[in-house]
Design a protein around this motif. Structure first.
Motif, PDB file in Angstrom:
ATOM      1  N   GLY A 137       0.812  -1.213   0.000  1.00 24.80           N
ATOM      2  CA  GLY A 137       0.000   0.000   0.000  1.00 24.80           C
ATOM      3  C   GLY A 137       0.842   1.257   0.000  1.00 24.80           C
ATOM      4  O   GLY A 137       1.388   1.678  -1.002  1.00 24.80           O
ATOM      5  N   LYS A 138       0.959   1.850   1.168  1.00 24.07           N
ATOM      6  CA  LYS A 138       1.736   3.067   1.348  1.00 24.07           C
ATOM      7  C   LYS A 138       2.727   2.853   2.476  1.00 24.07           C
ATOM      8  O   LYS A 138       2.591   1.926   3.259  1.00 24.07           O
ATOM      9  CB  LYS A 138       0.827   4.239   1.721  1.00 24.07           C
ATOM     10  CG  LYS A 138      -0.056   4.736   0.634  1.00 24.07           C
ATOM     11  CD  LYS A 138      -0.825   5.943   1.150  1.00 24.07           C
ATOM     12  CE  LYS A 138      -1.598   6.623   0.067  1.00 24.07           C
ATOM     13  NZ  LYS A 138      -2.294   7.818   0.576  1.00 24.07           N
ATOM     14  N   ARG A 139       3.706   3.758   2.567  1.00 25.34           N
ATOM     15  CA  ARG A 139       4.651   3.692   3.675  1.00 25.34           C
ATOM     16  C   ARG A 139       4.979   5.096   4.145  1.00 25.34           C
ATOM     17  O   ARG A 139       5.092   6.020   3.347  1.00 25.34           O
ATOM     18  CB  ARG A 139       5.908   2.929   3.304  1.00 25.34           C
ATOM     19  CG  ARG A 139       6.587   3.403   2.074  1.00 25.34           C
ATOM     20  CD  ARG A 139       7.635   2.405   1.592  1.00 25.34           C
ATOM     21  NE  ARG A 139       8.065   2.785   0.267  1.00 25.34           N
ATOM     22  CZ  ARG A 139       9.186   3.448   0.021  1.00 25.34           C
ATOM     23  NH1 ARG A 139       9.997   3.752   1.012  1.00 25.34           N
ATOM     24  NH2 ARG A 139       9.497   3.798  -1.201  1.00 25.34           N
ATOM     25  N   SER A 140       5.072   5.242   5.456  1.00 26.55           N
ATOM     26  CA  SER A 140       5.345   6.530   6.064  1.00 26.55           C
ATOM     27  C   SER A 140       6.064   6.284   7.382  1.00 26.55           C
ATOM     28  O   SER A 140       5.588   5.511   8.221  1.00 26.55           O
ATOM     29  CB  SER A 140       4.050   7.296   6.309  1.00 26.55           C
ATOM     30  OG  SER A 140       4.253   8.383   7.162  1.00 26.55           O
ATOM     31  N   GLU A 141       7.196   6.934   7.567  1.00 20.44           N
ATOM     32  CA  GLU A 141       7.951   6.762   8.804  1.00 20.44           C
ATOM     33  C   GLU A 141       7.163   7.292   9.996  1.00 20.44           C
ATOM     34  O   GLU A 141       7.122   6.667  11.052  1.00 20.44           O
ATOM     35  CB  GLU A 141       9.295   7.475   8.696  1.00 20.44           C
ATOM     36  CG  GLU A 141      10.196   7.233   9.878  1.00 20.44           C
ATOM     37  CD  GLU A 141      11.561   7.866   9.705  1.00 20.44           C
ATOM     38  OE1 GLU A 141      12.195   8.144  10.739  1.00 20.44           O
ATOM     39  OE2 GLU A 141      11.994   8.066   8.560  1.00 20.44           O
ATOM     40  N   THR A 161       1.974   4.217  14.886  1.00 23.49           N
ATOM     41  CA  THR A 161       1.361   2.891  15.048  1.00 23.49           C
ATOM     42  C   THR A 161       2.070   2.078  16.125  1.00 23.49           C
ATOM     43  O   THR A 161       1.420   1.478  16.990  1.00 23.49           O
ATOM     44  CB  THR A 161       1.389   2.134  13.716  1.00 23.49           C
ATOM     45  OG1 THR A 161       0.667   2.889  12.740  1.00 23.49           O
ATOM     46  CG2 THR A 161       0.774   0.749  13.855  1.00 23.49           C
ATOM     47  N   LEU A 162       3.387   2.060  16.099  1.00 23.36           N
ATOM     48  CA  LEU A 162       4.137   1.277  17.091  1.00 23.36           C
ATOM     49  C   LEU A 162       3.957   1.826  18.502  1.00 23.36           C
ATOM     50  O   LEU A 162       3.716   1.066  19.449  1.00 23.36           O
ATOM     51  CB  LEU A 162       5.617   1.234  16.713  1.00 23.36           C
ATOM     52  CG  LEU A 162       5.948   0.443  15.455  1.00 23.36           C
ATOM     53  CD1 LEU A 162       7.411   0.625  15.088  1.00 23.36           C
ATOM     54  CD2 LEU A 162       5.631  -1.027  15.645  1.00 23.36           C
ATOM     55  N   PRO A 215      -0.066  12.986   4.285  1.00 21.71           N
ATOM     56  CA  PRO A 215       0.212  13.545   2.958  1.00 21.71           C
ATOM     57  C   PRO A 215       1.613  13.196   2.457  1.00 21.71           C
ATOM     58  O   PRO A 215       1.876  13.253   1.262  1.00 21.71           O
ATOM     59  CB  PRO A 215       0.066  15.054   3.179  1.00 21.71           C
ATOM     60  CG  PRO A 215       0.315  15.260   4.622  1.00 21.71           C
ATOM     61  CD  PRO A 215      -0.139  14.003   5.311  1.00 21.71           C
ATOM     62  N   SER A 216       2.500  12.816   3.368  1.00 23.87           N
ATOM     63  CA  SER A 216       3.870  12.514   2.966  1.00 23.87           C
ATOM     64  C   SER A 216       4.107  11.021   2.741  1.00 23.87           C
ATOM     65  O   SER A 216       5.243  10.605   2.553  1.00 23.87           O
ATOM     66  CB  SER A 216       4.848  13.021   4.027  1.00 23.87           C
ATOM     67  OG  SER A 216       4.632  12.332   5.251  1.00 23.87           O
TER      68      SER A 216
END
Length: 86
Positions: free
Chosen positions: A14-18, A24-25, A71-72
């Motif tokens: 899907g998507k990835r975001s740092e 989430t963690l 958005p990033s």
């Protein structure tokens, strides 16, 4: 381990975001700590609900929400490879 697997699956397809991964963690860790060390289970009438179910639900909700609203967020790794090859 559950949040990491959720993030891995979403990050590949899907998507990835740092920032989304960190939220989430940390959110999953906080929810699990509150669930384990307080009387929240008894208050909600869910004394027999195991930590694993809570962890899965919280990590899925947070990951999908953070990645969907960020958005990033970059395209997933498999999507980036497919776009580069095309």
């Amino acid at each position: 381990m559950t949040p990491v697997c959720v993030l891995l699956g979403l990050g590949l397809s899907g998507k990835r975001s740092e920032m989304g991964a960190n939220i989430t963690l940390i959110g999953t860790w906080l929810a699990r700590s509150v669930w384990t060390f307080t009387s929240l289970q008894s208050s909600l009438g869910m004394k027999n609900v195991h930590n694993a179910y809570l962890t899965l639900a919280v990590s899925l909700v947070l990951a999908v929400a953070c990645l969907g609203l960020s958005p990033s967020a970059k395209p997933g790794s498999y999507r980036g490879v497919a776009r580069a090859a095309a």
